[in-house]
Motif scaffolding. Structure first.
Motif, PDB file in Angstrom:
ATOM      1  N   ASN A 119       0.477  -0.885   0.254  1.00 42.30           N
ATOM      2  CA  ASN A 119       0.028   0.427  -0.396  1.00 42.30           C
ATOM      3  C   ASN A 119       1.125   1.538   0.133  1.00 42.30           C
ATOM      4  O   ASN A 119       0.007   2.306  -0.028  1.00 42.30           O
ATOM      5  CB  ASN A 119      -0.875  -0.213   0.863  1.00 42.30           C
ATOM      6  CG  ASN A 119      -1.927  -0.788   1.102  1.00 42.30           C
ATOM      7  OD1 ASN A 119      -1.603  -1.179   0.111  1.00 42.30           O
ATOM      8  ND2 ASN A 119      -2.945  -1.062   2.333  1.00 42.30           N
ATOM      9  N   SER A 120       2.034   1.300   0.446  1.00 38.66           N
ATOM     10  CA  SER A 120       3.034   2.636   0.475  1.00 38.66           C
ATOM     11  C   SER A 120       3.358   2.546  -1.144  1.00 38.66           C
ATOM     12  O   SER A 120       4.609   3.507  -1.540  1.00 38.66           O
ATOM     13  CB  SER A 120       3.979   2.431   1.018  1.00 38.66           C
ATOM     14  OG  SER A 120       4.376   1.513   1.723  1.00 38.66           O
ATOM     15  N   THR A 121       3.339   1.526  -2.041  1.00 42.20           N
ATOM     16  CA  THR A 121       3.608   2.431  -3.634  1.00 42.20           C
ATOM     17  C   THR A 121       1.933   3.141  -4.341  1.00 42.20           C
ATOM     18  O   THR A 121       1.311   3.189  -4.042  1.00 42.20           O
ATOM     19  CB  THR A 121       4.064   0.668  -4.513  1.00 42.20           C
ATOM     20  OG1 THR A 121       2.842   0.249  -4.427  1.00 42.20           O
ATOM     21  CG2 THR A 121       5.176  -0.047  -3.609  1.00 42.20           C
ATOM     22  N   PHE A 122       3.031   3.008  -5.444  1.00 46.37           N
ATOM     23  CA  PHE A 122       1.707   3.663  -6.400  1.00 46.37           C
ATOM     24  C   PHE A 122       0.991   3.494  -7.058  1.00 46.37           C
ATOM     25  O   PHE A 122       1.656   2.320  -7.349  1.00 46.37           O
ATOM     26  CB  PHE A 122       2.892   5.256  -7.256  1.00 46.37           C
ATOM     27  CG  PHE A 122       3.885   4.670  -7.391  1.00 46.37           C
ATOM     28  CD1 PHE A 122       3.647   4.120  -8.990  1.00 46.37           C
ATOM     29  CD2 PHE A 122       4.942   4.658  -7.607  1.00 46.37           C
ATOM     30  CE1 PHE A 122       4.443   3.935 -10.199  1.00 46.37           C
ATOM     31  CE2 PHE A 122       6.263   4.430  -7.857  1.00 46.37           C
ATOM     32  CZ  PHE A 122       6.091   3.855  -9.384  1.00 46.37           C
ATOM     33  N   SER A 123       0.024   3.914  -7.728  1.00 48.31           N
ATOM     34  CA  SER A 123      -0.871   3.294  -8.324  1.00 48.31           C
ATOM     35  C   SER A 123      -0.549   2.906 -10.109  1.00 48.31           C
ATOM     36  O   SER A 123       0.667   4.657 -10.518  1.00 48.31           O
ATOM     37  CB  SER A 123      -2.138   4.041  -9.225  1.00 48.31           C
ATOM     38  OG  SER A 123      -3.469   4.007  -8.166  1.00 48.31           O
ATOM     39  N   ASP A 124      -0.353   2.590 -11.334  1.00 47.26           N
ATOM     40  CA  ASP A 124       0.193   1.732 -11.841  1.00 47.26           C
ATOM     41  C   ASP A 124      -0.125   1.414 -13.148  1.00 47.26           C
ATOM     42  O   ASP A 124      -0.823   0.226 -13.578  1.00 47.26           O
ATOM     43  CB  ASP A 124       1.388   1.075 -11.944  1.00 47.26           C
ATOM     44  CG  ASP A 124       2.411   0.788 -13.148  1.00 47.26           C
ATOM     45  OD1 ASP A 124       2.830   1.803 -14.207  1.00 47.26           O
ATOM     46  OD2 ASP A 124       2.966  -0.228 -13.139  1.00 47.26           O
ATOM     47  N   ALA A 125      -1.054   2.558 -14.514  1.00 43.82           N
ATOM     48  CA  ALA A 125      -1.187   2.404 -14.492  1.00 43.82           C
ATOM     49  C   ALA A 125      -1.033   1.337 -16.952  1.00 43.82           C
ATOM     50  O   ALA A 125      -1.216   0.331 -16.810  1.00 43.82           O
ATOM     51  CB  ALA A 125      -1.572   3.692 -16.367  1.00 43.82           C
ATOM     52  N   ALA A 126       0.521   0.893 -15.525  1.00 46.27           N
ATOM     53  CA  ALA A 126       1.633   0.600 -17.084  1.00 46.27           C
ATOM     54  C   ALA A 126       1.082  -1.444 -16.928  1.00 46.27           C
ATOM     55  O   ALA A 126       0.412  -1.793 -17.589  1.00 46.27           O
ATOM     56  CB  ALA A 126       2.576  -0.127 -17.037  1.00 46.27           C
ATOM     57  N   SER A 127       1.015  -1.104 -15.561  1.00 43.28           N
ATOM     58  CA  SER A 127       1.249  -3.388 -15.296  1.00 43.28           C
ATOM     59  C   SER A 127      -0.553  -3.274 -15.613  1.00 43.28           C
ATOM     60  O   SER A 127      -1.068  -3.819 -16.000  1.00 43.28           O
ATOM     61  CB  SER A 127       1.604  -3.334 -14.311  1.00 43.28           C
ATOM     62  OG  SER A 127       0.608  -2.488 -12.956  1.00 43.28           O
ATOM     63  N   THR A 128      -1.377  -2.435 -15.349  1.00 46.52           N
ATOM     64  CA  THR A 128      -2.638  -2.635 -15.306  1.00 46.52           C
ATOM     65  C   THR A 128      -3.406  -3.132 -16.764  1.00 46.52           C
ATOM     66  O   THR A 128      -3.533  -3.692 -16.978  1.00 46.52           O
ATOM     67  CB  THR A 128      -3.522  -1.374 -14.756  1.00 46.52           C
ATOM     68  OG1 THR A 128      -2.967  -0.901 -13.793  1.00 46.52           O
ATOM     69  CG2 THR A 128      -4.712  -1.893 -15.211  1.00 46.52           C
ATOM     70  N   ALA A 129      -2.451  -2.285 -17.721  1.00 46.14           N
ATOM     71  CA  ALA A 129      -3.500  -2.622 -18.941  1.00 46.14           C
ATOM     72  C   ALA A 129      -2.098  -3.630 -19.533  1.00 46.14           C
ATOM     73  O   ALA A 129      -2.602  -4.552 -20.176  1.00 46.14           O
ATOM     74  CB  ALA A 129      -1.990  -0.967 -20.096  1.00 46.14           C
ATOM     75  N   LEU A 130      -1.103  -4.187 -19.390  1.00 51.68           N
ATOM     76  CA  LEU A 130      -0.870  -5.021 -19.461  1.00 51.68           C
ATOM     77  C   LEU A 130      -1.300  -6.649 -19.230  1.00 51.68           C
ATOM     78  O   LEU A 130      -1.620  -7.607 -19.825  1.00 51.68           O
ATOM     79  CB  LEU A 130       1.250  -5.697 -19.008  1.00 51.68           C
ATOM     80  CG  LEU A 130       1.878  -7.054 -19.904  1.00 51.68           C
ATOM     81  CD1 LEU A 130       1.966  -6.664 -21.209  1.00 51.68           C
ATOM     82  CD2 LEU A 130       3.132  -6.627 -18.884  1.00 51.68           C
ATOM     83  N   LEU A 131      -1.512  -6.608 -17.235  1.00 54.43           N
ATOM     84  CA  LEU A 131      -2.798  -7.476 -16.848  1.00 54.43           C
ATOM     85  C   LEU A 131      -3.844  -7.980 -18.038  1.00 54.43           C
ATOM     86  O   LEU A 131      -4.052  -8.843 -17.691  1.00 54.43           O
ATOM     87  CB  LEU A 131      -2.625  -7.492 -15.716  1.00 54.43           C
ATOM     88  CG  LEU A 131      -1.310  -7.943 -15.010  1.00 54.43           C
ATOM     89  CD1 LEU A 131      -1.175  -7.262 -13.779  1.00 54.43           C
ATOM     90  CD2 LEU A 131      -1.261  -9.541 -14.630  1.00 54.43           C
ATOM     91  N   ALA A 132      -4.517  -6.177 -18.283  1.00 53.85           N
ATOM     92  CA  ALA A 132      -5.834  -6.548 -18.698  1.00 53.85           C
ATOM     93  C   ALA A 132      -5.679  -7.044 -20.215  1.00 53.85           C
ATOM     94  O   ALA A 132      -6.416  -8.414 -20.841  1.00 53.85           O
ATOM     95  CB  ALA A 132      -6.681  -5.153 -19.347  1.00 53.85           C
ATOM     96  N   SER A 133      -4.519  -7.011 -20.530  1.00 41.98           N
ATOM     97  CA  SER A 133      -4.031  -7.984 -21.950  1.00 41.98           C
ATOM     98  C   SER A 133      -3.769  -9.160 -21.876  1.00 41.98           C
ATOM     99  O   SER A 133      -4.537  -9.710 -22.830  1.00 41.98           O
ATOM    100  CB  SER A 133      -3.534  -7.053 -22.423  1.00 41.98           C
ATOM    101  OG  SER A 133      -1.606  -7.950 -23.063  1.00 41.98           O
ATOM    102  N   ALA A 134      -4.182  -9.476 -20.531  1.00 41.39           N
ATOM    103  CA  ALA A 134      -3.650 -11.100 -20.462  1.00 41.39           C
ATOM    104  C   ALA A 134      -4.626 -11.615 -20.268  1.00 41.39           C
ATOM    105  O   ALA A 134      -5.062 -13.062 -20.848  1.00 41.39           O
ATOM    106  CB  ALA A 134      -2.417 -11.292 -19.604  1.00 41.39           C
TER     107      ALA A 134
END
Ligand SMILES: *[C@@H]1O[C@H](CO)[C@@H](O)[C@H](O)[C@H]1NC(C)=O
Ligand SMILES: *[C@@H]1O[C@H](CO)[C@@H](O)[C@H](O)[C@H]1NC(C)=O
Ligand SMILES: *[C@@H]1O[C@H](CO)[C@@H](O)[C@H](O)[C@H]1NC(C)=O
Ligand SMILES: *[C@@H]1O[C@H](CO)[C@@H](O)[C@H](O)[C@H]1NC(C)=O
Ligand SMILES: *[C@@H]1O[C@H](CO)[C@@H](O)[C@H](O)[C@H]1NC(C)=O
Ligand SMILES: *[C@@H]1O[C@H](CO)[C@@H](O)[C@H](O)[C@H]1NC(C)=O
Ligand SMILES: *[C@@H]1O[C@H](CO)[C@@H](O)[C@H](O)[C@H]1NC(C)=O
Ligand SMILES: *[C@@H]1O[C@H](CO)[C@@H](O)[C@H](O)[C@H]1NC(C)=O
Ligand SMILES: *[C@@H]1O[C@H](CO)[C@@H](O)[C@H](O)[C@H]1NC(C)=O
Length: 433
Positions: free
Chosen positions: A307-322
């Motif tokens: 929880n002390s790390t930031f929101s990341d749209a990059a991994s969000t997009a890659l995991l959605a593609s998967a």
């Protein structure tokens, strides 16, 4: 005062409800990047991609989006036809030509097996361009431009198999200078080994692709964290990173799906049934381990469970593609509603009266993103993130064109509510007029 008869009142009310629900559903269903926006995303990707894995990931993303039938993820045969590749592959072949011309210069006086890119601290990242190089050879690019694609691919393969340090049980290191295992490896190397194996009809090489994935999962898969993967273990040139880096989990899932797709579309899938089933289960394991950590903003944190790390749209997009690819390849739909939610969060306008997107800046760089060259901190203008958006769009598009299989609680439902409302509207209108 005119009296309103009860049936007509009900009909009018129904009419209004239908109008409201139709416009509601179509406004949600319309949420997608426009062709112009995708083309700007690709433009930024082209400008930004410099490092070996960025070039390899760009080549893969462009193949998936522009030339799906040449991608191992699409369900068309591997190997592809040897002649007349479509013009949509030109940009991919421009990448392989540029990379190999630089390679020829860099290794002018060097003998023995070498990677596709010189002076890379990673033994794995240059191999990410390998699938595109094999495709360039296979479709005869060398006969027009004189570049030796087959020789370079073979040299890269031998380099990986004979020059790179390994663990005692055979996992090929992600780094040149010492044994160190990174989750990123699964996207960079096994898809190349598998594609090489199918194109050269060498099933032991296909087995080696699977074996590397299996070994990496044994070292990095973290059962105490619900099966998601650690980022880096062993070694010290880069400090080990036992955290559950979200992009690393995306690299692993997407890499496994590419290996499985290569085998499934090959001439000999029946010889690898157990392997394909393992790969599918290991993708499920990552997706089921990751998606419970999706935040209320529909993004993953840079480290999924920290929880002390930031929101990341990059991994969000890659995991959605998967998740879309997993649905298409393996008919596993569990995480589709979550993938749909995060895709919509990334591509939706923030403001209904103008087209600005909440998760892209005005030049269409995805945001917020992890720094692609320093995985612990937030960055901006990430080429790999641009490639992940293209892969997400490609996977989602393939999924929609395949009839949105398994969309039980996502857009499919809204779309059918929409069409039902339209039908009702037509009926009611004809009654009350
Ligand atoms: C080919 O790649 C080179 C080097 O990256 C780039 O300068 C050039 O614009 C590219 N050409 C096309 C047609 O994409
Ligand atoms: C290769 O050798 C030639 C002749 O000795 C030299 O001129 C050239 O700079 C060398 N190239 C590289 C990349 O080391
Ligand atoms: C290169 O492509 C040709 C077919 O065009 C094929 O026969 C050969 O095996 C390929 N080489 C490699 C290393 O894939
Ligand atoms: C197949 O690939 C393996 C590497 O995994 C190599 O040792 C072997 O020589 C190859 N076989 C053939 C027939 O090329
Ligand atoms: C969580 O992230 C913070 C910030 O990067 C870091 O300092 C901390 O060590 C991490 N905690 C764990 C358990 O990994
Ligand atoms: C992290 O945040 C989530 C959601 O706000 C919360 O459910 C969870 O307990 C938090 N975890 C830790 C370790 O603080
Ligand atoms: C569009 O809306 C966004 C978010 O509300 C705002 O930041 C931006 O300035 C608006 N753009 C224009 C051209 O009005
Ligand atoms: C939404 O966009 C409109 C038109 O660009 C702008 O006038 C308005 O201020 C924006 N609303 C918000 C909440 O930013
Ligand atoms: C393959 O790509 C085509 C074109 O995008 C698409 O219609 C089809 O659904 C895809 N099939 C799979 C299994 O991804």
């Amino acid at each position: 005062m005119p009296s309103i008869s009860p049936p007509s009142f009900t009909l009018r009310r129904l009419f209004l409800i239908c109008v409201a629900s139709t416009s509601f559903s179509s406004s949600i269903y319309a949420q997608d990047l426009t062709a112009d926006q995708v083309s700007t995303v690709k433009q930024r990707l082209q400008e930004g991609a410099q490092q070996s894995w960025e070039l390899g990931t760009r080549a893969q993303a462009l193949t998936e989006y522009d030339s799906p039938s040449y991608s191992v993820t699409n369900g068309t045969k591997v190997p592809p036809p040897t002649s007349s590749p479509p013009g949509s592959l030109d940009e991919v072949f421009n990448i392989t030509k540029t990379v190999l011309e630089a390679r020829t210069k860099a290794f002018a006086n060097v003998t023995g097996p070498q990677p596709l890119v010189a002076n890379d601290g990673s033994s794995a990242d240059p191999a990410s361009i390998g699938v595109a190089v094999l495709l360039a050879n296979w479709t005869g690019q060398g006969s027009t431009d004189g570049v030796d694609y087959a020789g370079a691919a073979q040299s890269q393969l031998e380099y990986l198999l004979t020059q790179v340090p390994r663990t005692s049980d055979g996992a090929i290191s992600h780094r040149v200078s010492e044994v160190q295992l990174w989750s990123d490896f699964v996207y960079m190397v096994p898809p190349f080994l598998a594609y090489y194996g199918v194109l050269s009809n060498n099933q032991s090489l296909v087995s080696e692709a699977y074996n590397q994935v299996k070994l990496y999962r044994q070292y990095l898969g973290d059962s105490s964290a619900g099966g998601i993967w650690k980022h880096i273990v062993m070694g010290s040139t880069v400090p080990p990173d036992p955290g559950h880096w979200s992009t690393g989990n995306g690299w692993a899932a997407a890499g496994m799906l590419r290996v499985q797709g290569t085998i499934q579309n090959s001439p000999f899938p029946n010889n690898f049934k157990t392997e394909m089933s393992d790969l599918s289960n290991w993708v499920t394991e990552i997706l089921n381990g990751m998606y419970p950590h999706l935040r209320s903003d529909q993004l993953f944190l840079n480290y999924a469970d920290n929880n002390s790390t930031f929101s990341d749209a990059a991994s969000t997009a890659l995991l959605a593609s998967a998740a879309y690819r997993h649905a298409l390849l393996n008919k596993v739909h569990t995480q589709l509603p979550n993938a749909e939610r995060s895709r919509l969060a990334l591509v939706s306008p923030t403001n209904s009266s103008n087209s600005s997107l909440g998760h892209f800046d005005q030049n269409m760089w995805l945001t917020p993103v992890v720094n692609p060259h320093q995985f612990g901190i937030q960055g901006s203008e990430s080429p790999e993130a641009q490639a992940f958006v293209v892969e997400m769009q490609a996977a989602w598009g393939d999924w929609v064109r395949a009839g949105s299989p398994g969309a039980s609680s996502g857009t499919q439902v809204r779309a059918s509510v929409g069409s039902l409302s339209l039908a009702l509207l037509a009926v009611i209108y004809s009654v009350i007029r």
